[in-house]
Design a protein around this motif. Structure first.
Motif, PDB file in Angstrom:
ATOM      1  N   GLU A 107      30.533  13.046   7.243  1.00  0.00           N
ATOM      2  CA  GLU A 107      31.356  13.054   6.038  1.00  0.00           C
ATOM      3  C   GLU A 107      32.001  14.425   5.824  1.00  0.00           C
ATOM      4  OE1 GLU A 107      30.072  13.460   1.413  1.00  0.00           O
ATOM      5  OE2 GLU A 107      29.117  11.829   2.545  1.00  0.00           O
ATOM      6  N   GLU A 110      34.688  15.108   8.559  1.00  0.00           N
ATOM      7  CA  GLU A 110      35.945  14.398   8.306  1.00  0.00           C
ATOM      8  C   GLU A 110      36.739  15.084   7.196  1.00  0.00           C
ATOM      9  OE1 GLU A 110      34.637  10.439   7.517  1.00  0.00           O
ATOM     10  OE2 GLU A 110      34.512   9.903   9.647  1.00  0.00           O
ATOM     11  N   PHE A 111      36.038  15.562   6.165  1.00  0.00           N
ATOM     12  CA  PHE A 111      36.695  16.287   5.077  1.00  0.00           C
ATOM     13  C   PHE A 111      37.373  17.549   5.620  1.00  0.00           C
ATOM     14  CE2 PHE A 111      36.115  19.948   2.196  1.00  0.00           C
ATOM     15  CZ  PHE A 111      36.983  19.574   1.166  1.00  0.00           C
ATOM     16  N   LEU A 113      38.208  18.251   8.788  1.00  0.00           N
ATOM     17  CA  LEU A 113      39.295  17.910   9.701  1.00  0.00           C
ATOM     18  C   LEU A 113      40.568  17.613   8.918  1.00  0.00           C
ATOM     19  CD1 LEU A 113      37.371  15.647  12.250  1.00  0.00           C
ATOM     20  CD2 LEU A 113      38.478  17.833  12.787  1.00  0.00           C
ATOM     21  N   GLY A 114      40.383  16.962   7.781  1.00  0.00           N
ATOM     22  CA  GLY A 114      41.535  16.676   6.932  1.00  0.00           C
ATOM     23  C   GLY A 114      42.163  17.920   6.330  1.00  0.00           C
ATOM     24  N   LYS A 115      41.387  18.998   6.279  1.00  0.00           N
ATOM     25  CA  LYS A 115      41.896  20.268   5.761  1.00  0.00           C
ATOM     26  C   LYS A 115      42.427  21.178   6.867  1.00  0.00           C
ATOM     27  CE  LYS A 115      40.771  19.466   1.435  1.00  0.00           C
ATOM     28  NZ  LYS A 115      41.810  19.336   0.371  1.00  0.00           N
TER      29      LYS A 115
END
Length: 608
Positions: A107, A110-111, A113-115
């Motif tokens: 989790e 993924e957070f 990677l999105g940043k």
């Protein structure tokens, strides 16, 4: 699992970190690495394999010369053993070493990677380093605030050592569930997973509690909660010195620890025997002990095998029903627990994750928890309602030997005490049993004097691919530990069976030349046991027979014999285990195995 060490002070710390890791390699040895401030920047060197591989890499690349650093020796959980997956893991501004598991790392990853953050490894730990970066770059007031924000976001178990590139003279440590201590020196301070890593430099230390953050400089240590509120800590002092954690002339820690069993047994038992009476030194009164309706013994591996012997003893002498559970299964079978129950938790390290979780469940249900542990101040010791320390001293070899024997000794003391409180054991019988228990170290020493004979027997069996251990009653309980000891260090496939179960399927595995180690120390079961031995012998088994001296002619069914000094059958487990430990040791040695550090294993299992 995994070993952490950190240093800040006046010394060049590369050698110091490597030396500390060498004392922690029993916790895992898939890879190792260090991160050290060197000429104003964090320099990271890490390598797959044993610590020696890291040392070779440091020699070839040049040793860092900084005074602040962290080190790690790994037992792999997330990501295969490799240079990339080795610790320390780094962000743009951070270096992190970690013991434990970050349960929500996917989790978090993924957070991040999105940043726009990128990852090099397959590990859960790298998410901590990158999350620290994220908070530093997005609103954290300072490094401590970044740690606080990060720890409020992660779930799981962890002991962390953290460096920031903005703090070249500062080291941070924090823990939740996984162990971490803070060593207190003169002009230098340390973090470590265990006391042996710092003993060369100091015997004084703090034990970090859950979510306490330690900030270390050369001048001192401050400890706070996640909000920054200061916490006063008691300074503890290790009661054994570095020599106790060294080999002392033995070729392996395991052999040294086998030979330490008479003294370890005495250290555990003697202080609790006074004038023929048992003083356990716990808060439980005789009336409370009398009123327990049921006992649960919860442990893992070797400690669970000690618990199985404990069940035999307590049920026989105190007539209290006893359940023995593998700690990793205890919670998930939804056990029936009541306030009238006693839950005995056995763990050498006092940090075993499954065992700790099982104890917390027992406390939640209102049962009284009694910990049997070796490490003073460990998590299980601190959280249990009552504690019985085994005082075995440090056990470094991954395969447990003296810890098992002292755990057995506590089971005997508990069984005697419970029998007296319940009125099922008379004072006269208790005194006789106590006298026999006090004499066990002399018998252990006598058995150790036959080590060369056990080595000769091991030479006969070291090329076997499969072995079977069989026994009845207490002998079956010992068979399970004997089998585990053999398989974990020699890698020979080995199984233990109740001898009476052979005809229910297992005997189909017995073919010409297959070794069967048969224990026959329980007099009332001896005839039945010999019948079972003859059954495997008729199928071609090569039988190693373990019995008492003076048994008589056993040439009809035994190919090799180990004879123990005569004893009360009740104490046979304490005697039988020595030759089985030495047999396993010599088989592994003859096979060329790494006796102290068997593959894929670690000493302290601090993750589920």
């Amino acid at each position: 699992m995994c070993g952490i060490v950190g240093y800040v002070g006046r010394e060049n710390c590369a050698d110091l970190l490597i030396d500390g890791l060498s004392k922690l390699e029993y916790r895992g040895y898939d890879s190792a690495g260090v991160a050290i401030f060197d000429e104003g920047a964090i320099r990271v060197v890490k390598a797959q394999g044993r610590l020696a591989c890291l040392e070779e890499k440091l020699k070839s690349q040049g040793w860092p010369t900084g005074h602040c650093g962290i080190g790690h020796t790994r037992w792999a959980t997330h990501g295969v053993p490799s240079d990339v997956n080795s610790h320390p893991h780094c962000g743009k501004h951070t270096a992190v070493v970690h013991n434990g598991i970050i349960e929500n790392y996917i989790e978090i990853k993924e957070f991040l990677l999105g940043k726009g953050y990128t990852f090099q490894s397959q590990t859960d730990t790298e998410t901590v380093a990158k999350l620290l970066d994220y908070h530093l770059e997005n609103g954290a007031k300072d490094e401590f605030d970044a740690i606080s924000r990060t720890l409020r976001q992660v779930r799981g178990s962890y002991a962390l050592g953290i460096l920031f590139d903005s703090c070249p003279d500062k080291l941070f440590g924090v823990r939740k569930e996984s162990p971490l201590i803070v060593g207190l020196g003169e002009g230098e301070n340390f973090i470590a997973s265990d006391v042996p890593a710092i003993l060369k430099h100091t015997r004084n230390y703090y034990l970090l509690e859950e979510n306490e953050v330690a900030t270390l400089t050369a001048e001192g240590v401050t400890i706070t909660d996640l909000d920054g509120a200061p916490i006063e800590k008691e300074v503890l002092t290790a009661t054994w010195d570095i020599e106790a954690a060294e080999k002392g002339g033995y070729p392996h820690f395991m052999l040294k620890e086998i030979f330490e069993q008479p003294s370890a047994f005495s250290n555990t038992v003697s202080p609790r025997l006074r004038d023929g009476k048992i003083d356990l030194g716990i808060e439980l009164t005789d009336e409370q002990l009398k009123n327990f309706k049921q006992i649960h013994i919860v442990a893992c591996g070797t400690a669970m095998h000690a618990g199985i012997v404990g069940r035999y003893l307590i049920e026989k002498l105190a007539r209290i029903p006893v359940n023995v559970d593998v700690a990793s299964e205890f919670r998930y079978r939804d056990p029936i627990l009541n306030k009238e129950d006693l839950v005995i938790i056995i763990s050498q390290s006092g940090e075993t994750a499954d065992t700790l979780a099982a104890m917390r469940l027992a406390k939640k249900h209102g049962a009284h928890t009694l910990a049997v542990v070796n490490v003073v101040g460990s998590s299980i010791a601190r959280e249990a309602d009552s504690v019985l320390y085994t005082w075995a001293g440090p056990e470094i070899a991954v395969a447990s030997t003296k810890a098992y024997t002292v755990q057995l000794s506590v089971m005997y003391l508990l069984a005697f005490k419970l029998g007296l409180c319940k009125g099922t054991l008379s004072q006269a019988d208790a005194v006789a049993l106590i006298d026999e228990l006090a004499g066990i170290p002399v018998q252990l020493q006598s058995i150790l004097g036959h080590a060369e004979e056990y080595k000769a027997i091991a030479e006969k069996y070291c090329h076997a691919e499969d072995m079977f251990f069989i026994g009845r009653g207490l002998d079956y309980a010992l068979s399970q530990e004997g089998s585990l000891k053999l398989k974990e260090i020699s890698y020979i496939h080995s199984e233990a069976y109740a001898a009476g179960e052979l005809k229910h399927g297992t005997i189909s595995l017995i073919t010409d030349g297959v070794p069967v180690i048969a224990l026959a120390t329980q007099q009332r079961l001896c005839e039945k046991m010999v019948s079972n031995i003859k059954e495997v012998k008729a199928r071609g088994a090569d039988v190693l027979f373990i019995c008492y001296e003076g048994y008589g002619d056993c040439s009809e069914f035994a190919d090799s014999v180990i004879a123990l000094p005569q004893s009360n059958d009740l104490f046979a487990p304490l005697l039988s285990i020595i030759p089985m430990q030495l047999f396993a040791y010599y088989v592994a040695l003859l096979k060329g195995c790494d006796v102290d550090k068997p593959r894929n294993l670690a000493k302290s299992v601090t993750v589920e």
